[in-house]
Scaffold this active site. Sequence first.
Site, PDB file in Angstrom:
ATOM      1  N   HIS B 153       0.844  -1.203   0.000  1.00  0.00           N
ATOM      2  CA  HIS B 153       0.000   0.000   0.000  1.00  0.00           C
ATOM      3  C   HIS B 153       0.869   1.238   0.000  1.00  0.00           C
ATOM      4  O   HIS B 153       2.092   1.162   0.166  1.00  0.00           O
ATOM      5  CB  HIS B 153      -0.927   0.018   1.226  1.00  0.00           C
ATOM      6  CG  HIS B 153      -0.215   0.159   2.548  1.00  0.00           C
ATOM      7  ND1 HIS B 153       0.197  -0.921   3.291  1.00  0.00           N
ATOM      8  CD2 HIS B 153       0.182   1.249   3.252  1.00  0.00           C
ATOM      9  CE1 HIS B 153       0.800  -0.500   4.399  1.00  0.00           C
ATOM     10  NE2 HIS B 153       0.809   0.819   4.398  1.00  0.00           N
ATOM     11  N   HIS B 200      -5.817  -2.205   4.884  1.00  0.00           N
ATOM     12  CA  HIS B 200      -5.765  -1.020   4.032  1.00  0.00           C
ATOM     13  C   HIS B 200      -5.013  -1.328   2.739  1.00  0.00           C
ATOM     14  O   HIS B 200      -4.078  -2.125   2.704  1.00  0.00           O
ATOM     15  CB  HIS B 200      -5.194   0.214   4.714  1.00  0.00           C
ATOM     16  CG  HIS B 200      -3.791   0.086   5.257  1.00  0.00           C
ATOM     17  ND1 HIS B 200      -3.203  -1.094   5.584  1.00  0.00           N
ATOM     18  CD2 HIS B 200      -2.862   1.032   5.530  1.00  0.00           C
ATOM     19  CE1 HIS B 200      -1.986  -0.879   6.036  1.00  0.00           C
ATOM     20  NE2 HIS B 200      -1.747   0.398   6.007  1.00  0.00           N
ATOM     21  N   HIS B 216       4.655   7.142   2.900  1.00  0.00           N
ATOM     22  CA  HIS B 216       5.447   5.928   2.766  1.00  0.00           C
ATOM     23  C   HIS B 216       4.886   4.989   1.711  1.00  0.00           C
ATOM     24  O   HIS B 216       3.704   5.045   1.372  1.00  0.00           O
ATOM     25  CB  HIS B 216       5.613   5.197   4.105  1.00  0.00           C
ATOM     26  CG  HIS B 216       4.349   4.653   4.715  1.00  0.00           C
ATOM     27  ND1 HIS B 216       3.636   5.300   5.704  1.00  0.00           N
ATOM     28  CD2 HIS B 216       3.676   3.500   4.490  1.00  0.00           C
ATOM     29  CE1 HIS B 216       2.598   4.579   6.062  1.00  0.00           C
ATOM     30  NE2 HIS B 216       2.576   3.471   5.330  1.00  0.00           N
ATOM     31  N   HIS B 248       1.222  -1.150  14.936  1.00  0.00           N
ATOM     32  CA  HIS B 248       0.202  -0.113  14.819  1.00  0.00           C
ATOM     33  C   HIS B 248      -1.046  -0.506  15.592  1.00  0.00           C
ATOM     34  O   HIS B 248      -1.446  -1.671  15.580  1.00  0.00           O
ATOM     35  CB  HIS B 248      -0.233   0.048  13.351  1.00  0.00           C
ATOM     36  CG  HIS B 248       0.834   0.580  12.451  1.00  0.00           C
ATOM     37  ND1 HIS B 248       1.495   1.763  12.671  1.00  0.00           N
ATOM     38  CD2 HIS B 248       1.342   0.100  11.291  1.00  0.00           C
ATOM     39  CE1 HIS B 248       2.350   1.973  11.699  1.00  0.00           C
ATOM     40  NE2 HIS B 248       2.294   0.988  10.847  1.00  0.00           N
ATOM     41  N   TYR B 257       9.750   1.180   9.929  1.00  0.00           N
ATOM     42  CA  TYR B 257       9.846   2.265   8.940  1.00  0.00           C
ATOM     43  C   TYR B 257      11.290   2.680   8.755  1.00  0.00           C
ATOM     44  O   TYR B 257      12.034   2.817   9.735  1.00  0.00           O
ATOM     45  CB  TYR B 257       9.072   3.494   9.412  1.00  0.00           C
ATOM     46  CG  TYR B 257       7.575   3.392   9.297  1.00  0.00           C
ATOM     47  CD1 TYR B 257       6.939   3.541   8.070  1.00  0.00           C
ATOM     48  CD2 TYR B 257       6.795   3.181  10.425  1.00  0.00           C
ATOM     49  CE1 TYR B 257       5.552   3.470   7.973  1.00  0.00           C
ATOM     50  CE2 TYR B 257       5.414   3.108  10.336  1.00  0.00           C
ATOM     51  CZ  TYR B 257       4.802   3.260   9.101  1.00  0.00           C
ATOM     52  OH  TYR B 257       3.439   3.194   9.017  1.00  0.00           O
ATOM     53  N   GLU B 267       8.090   1.181   4.314  1.00  0.00           N
ATOM     54  CA  GLU B 267       7.633   0.384   5.446  1.00  0.00           C
ATOM     55  C   GLU B 267       7.698  -1.079   5.046  1.00  0.00           C
ATOM     56  O   GLU B 267       7.369  -1.429   3.906  1.00  0.00           O
ATOM     57  CB  GLU B 267       6.185   0.735   5.809  1.00  0.00           C
ATOM     58  CG  GLU B 267       5.626  -0.139   6.944  1.00  0.00           C
ATOM     59  CD  GLU B 267       4.153   0.130   7.259  1.00  0.00           C
ATOM     60  OE1 GLU B 267       3.372   0.336   6.309  1.00  0.00           O
ATOM     61  OE2 GLU B 267       3.790   0.106   8.445  1.00  0.00           O
TER      62      GLU B 267
END
Lengths: 99, 309
Positions: B153, B200, B216, B248, B257, B267
Amino acid sequence: MNSKFKITLLGETEVTFEMGKGIAVLISMQNNSHNLIKVGCRGGGCGVCKVHVVRGEYHCRKMSRAHISEAEESQGYALACCLYPDSDLEISTQLDSAP
Amino acid sequence: MAQRGVLRPGFVQIKVLDMDAAIAHYRDHMGLDLVGIEADGRAYFKAYDEFDRHSVVLREADAPGIDVMAFKVYCDEDLDVFAKRLNDIDVKTKAIDANEQPSVGRRVRFETPTGHVFDLYAEMALSDNGPMIKNPDVWRAEPRAMRIQRFDHCALIGIDIAAAAKIFTDALDFSITERAIIPDNGEPVAIFLTCSNKAHDIAFLGNPEHDGKLHHVSFNLEDWKDIGHAADLISRYNISLDIGPTRHGITRGQTIYFFDPSGNRNETFAGGYSFYPDTPIREWTVDQMGKAIFYYEKEVHGRFVEVFT
């Protein structure tokens, strides 16, 4: 033969440290446990470590033109993560113009 | 899920300052395969577990950041359907010819109010080095370096993120999985959307003054152990670390990261919950952003907010 350069960072406080060739000023600052310059991407991309070299010889690797214009580069502005000393340096960390 | 329409993030084209340094990073340290370098200088990469020819494109430029993020759709006629639906909500579209990138079919391009460019495409040639499909081994050759499985993503920074997200939900059938809001006025500060059943496929992060920026580009790893392995590589090879390994609250993904040699944030990510279209939207309030972003540290460091390309 002295291959160490004295780096003086001018800001709210003044710090000095010694460093050799081949390493960026920002990384050397971190290695010396100072934090006068903000540390971002360390790759010349984000612009948060923008400084003004007021005295000394140096060279830079490629920096984002979004943060250092050609005119600024010729006036001594640089990103500390891309800044390599060729002599002792005095560096202002408080910039008059917004980055 | 009988998923049709927009399938997944397909490729991202990233701007880099120094192509040689970038290739060394993405190929040798992240472990992507270099598919080829074309006459215009762009370099194409894929991860070992991806079937299509490429998923990451690097272009040398005078500033880093993102050129375009592209989503693959199920079939060619979807391109016309989505172009019409975009046009119907006053989003202009532009046709990008087949083979603007090698082995990629025609693309439908649009831009969000946040200044980000997106493409939809239906066709990309299969890689001759993709995962095995007949009595398949877990990999064709052992994964290298960070053992990245796929491009996962992007998180993008802009001002009017609600308007950007609305295009994805209204014209492209994405779902909001999770968001962070200012409780007083309900304004979103971060919106996470999926076209699939991942937590996501794209995220928009609000910023008061900057549009068109890249926060990112994320890559999927198999598990938490591989994130530790990525951390070891980051330390061993002096890759610029941002934060992690950590986890997260949002998405529940495990993460580390770091930055590529041009300052673009990468990431590597594992886990995260599964989303279905009937899953309620998870919501965070800004007073809990520390826990939302970094579940263990419970605070967001300045660099994570201030540094982007």
